[in-house]
Design a protein around this motif. Structure first.
Motif, mmCIF file in Angstrom:
data_model
loop_
_atom_site.group_PDB
_atom_site.id
_atom_site.type_symbol
_atom_site.label_atom_id
_atom_site.label_comp_id
_atom_site.label_asym_id
_atom_site.label_seq_id
_atom_site.Cartn_x
_atom_site.Cartn_y
_atom_site.Cartn_z
ATOM 1 N N MET A 16 -9.847 1.160 0.878
ATOM 2 C CA MET A 16 -8.579 1.781 1.703
ATOM 3 C C MET A 16 -9.075 3.033 2.557
ATOM 4 N N PHE A 17 -8.736 3.206 3.791
ATOM 5 C CA PHE A 17 -8.569 4.205 4.692
ATOM 6 C C PHE A 17 -7.560 5.050 5.281
ATOM 7 N N GLY A 18 -7.802 6.313 5.280
ATOM 8 C CA GLY A 18 -6.390 6.999 5.587
ATOM 9 C C GLY A 18 -6.876 8.212 6.193
ATOM 10 N N ALA A 19 -6.079 8.967 6.478
ATOM 11 C CA ALA A 19 -6.012 10.386 7.313
ATOM 12 C C ALA A 19 -7.195 11.283 6.538
ATOM 13 N N GLU A 20 -6.701 11.216 5.241
ATOM 14 C CA GLU A 20 -7.509 12.017 4.400
ATOM 15 C C GLU A 20 -9.002 11.546 3.786
ATOM 16 N N CYS A 94 -3.135 -3.538 0.641
ATOM 17 C CA CYS A 94 -2.623 -2.110 0.554
ATOM 18 C C CYS A 94 -2.656 -1.590 2.012
ATOM 19 N N HIS A 95 -1.898 -0.720 2.235
ATOM 20 C CA HIS A 95 -1.740 -0.085 3.522
ATOM 21 C C HIS A 95 -1.234 1.213 3.582
ATOM 22 N N LYS A 101 1.567 9.780 4.149
ATOM 23 C CA LYS A 101 2.325 10.199 2.963
ATOM 24 C C LYS A 101 2.472 9.403 1.782
ATOM 25 N N LEU A 102 2.491 8.001 2.156
ATOM 26 C CA LEU A 102 2.714 6.920 1.185
ATOM 27 C C LEU A 102 1.614 5.808 1.314
ATOM 28 N N LEU A 103 1.420 5.292 0.159
ATOM 29 C CA LEU A 103 0.433 4.159 0.006
ATOM 30 C C LEU A 103 1.286 3.076 -0.565
ATOM 31 N N ALA A 104 1.240 1.780 0.050
ATOM 32 C CA ALA A 104 1.961 0.551 -0.518
ATOM 33 C C ALA A 104 0.842 -0.198 -0.952
ATOM 34 N N THR A 105 0.836 -0.889 -2.035
ATOM 35 C CA THR A 105 0.016 -1.785 -2.731
ATOM 36 C C THR A 105 0.809 -3.057 -3.145
ATOM 37 N N GLY A 106 0.080 -4.324 -3.153
ATOM 38 C CA GLY A 106 0.832 -5.504 -3.691
ATOM 39 C C GLY A 106 -0.366 -6.403 -4.243
ATOM 40 N N GLY A 107 0.055 -7.438 -5.022
ATOM 41 C CA GLY A 107 -0.966 -8.380 -5.466
ATOM 42 C C GLY A 107 -0.152 -9.305 -6.512
ATOM 43 N N HIS A 108 -0.960 -9.851 -7.529
ATOM 44 C CA HIS A 108 -0.537 -11.028 -8.284
ATOM 45 C C HIS A 108 0.369 -10.811 -9.187
ATOM 46 N N ASP A 109 0.975 -9.628 -9.463
ATOM 47 C CA ASP A 109 2.090 -9.271 -10.214
ATOM 48 C C ASP A 109 3.117 -9.429 -9.738
ATOM 49 N N LYS A 110 3.327 -9.795 -8.291
ATOM 50 C CA LYS A 110 4.390 -10.088 -7.705
ATOM 51 C C LYS A 110 5.273 -8.844 -7.071
ATOM 52 N N LYS A 111 4.667 -7.739 -7.404
ATOM 53 C CA LYS A 111 5.237 -6.497 -7.060
ATOM 54 C C LYS A 111 4.587 -5.742 -6.067
ATOM 55 N N ALA A 112 5.502 -4.915 -5.159
ATOM 56 C CA ALA A 112 4.858 -3.815 -4.437
ATOM 57 C C ALA A 112 5.086 -2.758 -4.799
ATOM 58 N N VAL A 113 4.206 -1.727 -4.755
ATOM 59 C CA VAL A 113 4.247 -0.424 -5.431
ATOM 60 C C VAL A 113 4.206 0.518 -4.101
ATOM 61 N N LEU A 114 5.104 1.617 -4.131
ATOM 62 C CA LEU A 114 4.712 2.665 -3.119
ATOM 63 C C LEU A 114 4.303 3.970 -3.893
ATOM 64 N N TRP A 115 3.185 4.701 -3.322
ATOM 65 C CA TRP A 115 2.727 5.712 -4.209
ATOM 66 C C TRP A 115 2.677 6.848 -3.123
ATOM 67 N N ASP A 135 0.297 -9.702 1.647
ATOM 68 C CA ASP A 135 0.218 -8.672 2.438
ATOM 69 C C ASP A 135 1.264 -7.618 2.386
ATOM 70 N N VAL A 136 1.019 -6.217 2.922
ATOM 71 C CA VAL A 136 1.984 -5.430 2.871
ATOM 72 C C VAL A 136 1.842 -4.662 4.220
ATOM 73 N N ARG A 137 2.671 -4.160 4.698
ATOM 74 C CA ARG A 137 2.411 -3.210 5.926
ATOM 75 C C ARG A 137 3.603 -2.232 6.249
ATOM 76 N N PHE A 138 3.282 -0.923 6.634
ATOM 77 C CA PHE A 138 4.419 -0.372 7.018
ATOM 78 C C PHE A 138 4.562 -0.292 8.749
ATOM 79 N N SER A 139 5.820 0.086 9.128
ATOM 80 C CA SER A 139 6.201 0.046 10.626
ATOM 81 C C SER A 139 5.225 1.271 11.084
ATOM 82 N N PRO A 140 4.687 1.171 12.319
ATOM 83 C CA PRO A 140 4.042 2.407 12.837
ATOM 84 C C PRO A 140 5.069 3.395 13.394
ATOM 85 N N SER A 141 6.301 3.158 13.645
ATOM 86 C CA SER A 141 7.360 3.965 14.374
ATOM 87 C C SER A 141 8.494 4.311 13.274
#
Length: 306
Positions: A16-20, A94-95, A101-115, A135-141
């Motif tokens: 995963m890639f982010g600003a940091e 993940c996204h 400030k936030l990372l979202a992940t999702g997978g086989h456990d049927k859950k999405a987690v915000l970190w 798939d999991v996506r944040f709105s850009p705006s």
């Protein structure tokens, strides 16, 4: 954000890639499968492939081929900055939020987690899907998050207060494989399914604005809007990426050259470059003026898998 009704009840590293910088999410290979998941195993190949990212990186960074398109493979390196055990099951997507400030992940456990990205501590867990999340996506705006699932639904959440989904979109006949927010039209979200259908949804109205078959092959694996303008929609199916006009849905370019099915597509922030990833290669395509649809880089996995 407009008020919307409540619509429901309350090991391969993933890069995963982010600003940091960049990091990985650890995902163990041993998980329990229910009967429904086993029936869908054929469509889940891109979510359960084995392979070592470390081996892949070492392999293509040491590539000695003289093809100038491979030069991109010698121009960057990866470094793990942190990791977190996101789930006891496989993580498939993940996204990062637009502010990082936030990372979202999702997978086989049927859950999405915000970190929280600064502490890697969980903010909240979203648990309304009845099958694995693709798939999991944040709105850009806006403060919105969307998830897609093999339960054939797309759900939209308030990222600031994600106790329950704001919208649940139903209508796909196949498992929903991917989704994305339009970069400038806050009300528009699109999704694709394993039958090759793409749907545009109105978040505010809660209905399907348009449905059409996208691309030249069935079973769209992933789609992404072109950043900034949103002029194009990239839809990967089999070993072809179709570049669709967002307004007319006509296919403007058919990007061919991969020999194996494409699993992921990703635009650069400018919207002038698109990367497509299959098991054996990465191709970078230019959409700058005068060179639309031209492959400008190709990266081989040298016998491993991306």
């Amino acid at each position: 954000m407009p008020a919307m009704p409540h619509s429901g009840s309350s090991s391969k590293p993933l890069m995963m890639f982010g600003a940091e910088g960049a990091g990985t999410l650890a995902s163990p290979s041993n998980q329990l499968w229910d009967d429904k998941d086993l029936e869908l195993q054929a469509e889940m190949d891109r979510f359960v492939e084995d392979g070592s990212l470390d081996d892949n990186v070492e392999s293509f960074l040491s590539h000695d081929d003289t093809d100038p398109r491979d030069a991109v493979g010698r121009c960057f390196t990866f470094m793990e900055v942190n990791s977190v055990r996101a789930s006891s099951s496989k993580v498939t997507c993940c996204h990062f939020s637009s502010d990082g400030k936030l990372l979202a992940t999702g997978g086989h456990d049927k859950k999405a987690v915000l970190w929280y990205t600064d502490t890697l501590k969980p903010k909240s867990t979203l648990e309304e899907h009845s099958c694995l999340i693709t798939d999991v996506r944040f709105s850009p705006s806006m403060s919105r998050l969307a998830t897609s699932s093999f339960d054939k639904t797309v759900r939209v959440w308030d990222a600031d207060s994600p106790g329950y989904s704001l919208r649940t979109f139903m209508g796909h006949s196949g498992n929903v494989m991917s989704l994305d927010f339009h970069p400038t039209k806050d009300d528009l979200i699109c999704s694709c399914d394993g039958d090759g259908e793409i749907r545009y949804w109105s978040i505010n109205n809660g209905n399907c604005a348009r449905a059409f078959k996208g691309g030249t092959a069935p079973g769209t694996a992933q789609l992404r809007f072109q950043p900034r303008l949103g002029k194009y929609l990239a839809a990967a199916a089999e070993n072809v990426v179709s570049i669709l006009d967002t307004e007319t849905q006509t296919c403007r370019h058919s990007l061919q050259g991969h020999t194996k099915p494409i699993h992921f597509v990703c635009w650069d922030p400018s919207g002038e470059l698109l990367a497509s990833v299959s098991a054996d290669s990465v191709r970078v395509w230019s959409f700058a003026s005068g060179s639309e649809g031209e492959c400008v880089h190709e990266l081989s996995c040298n016998g491993n898998k991306f």
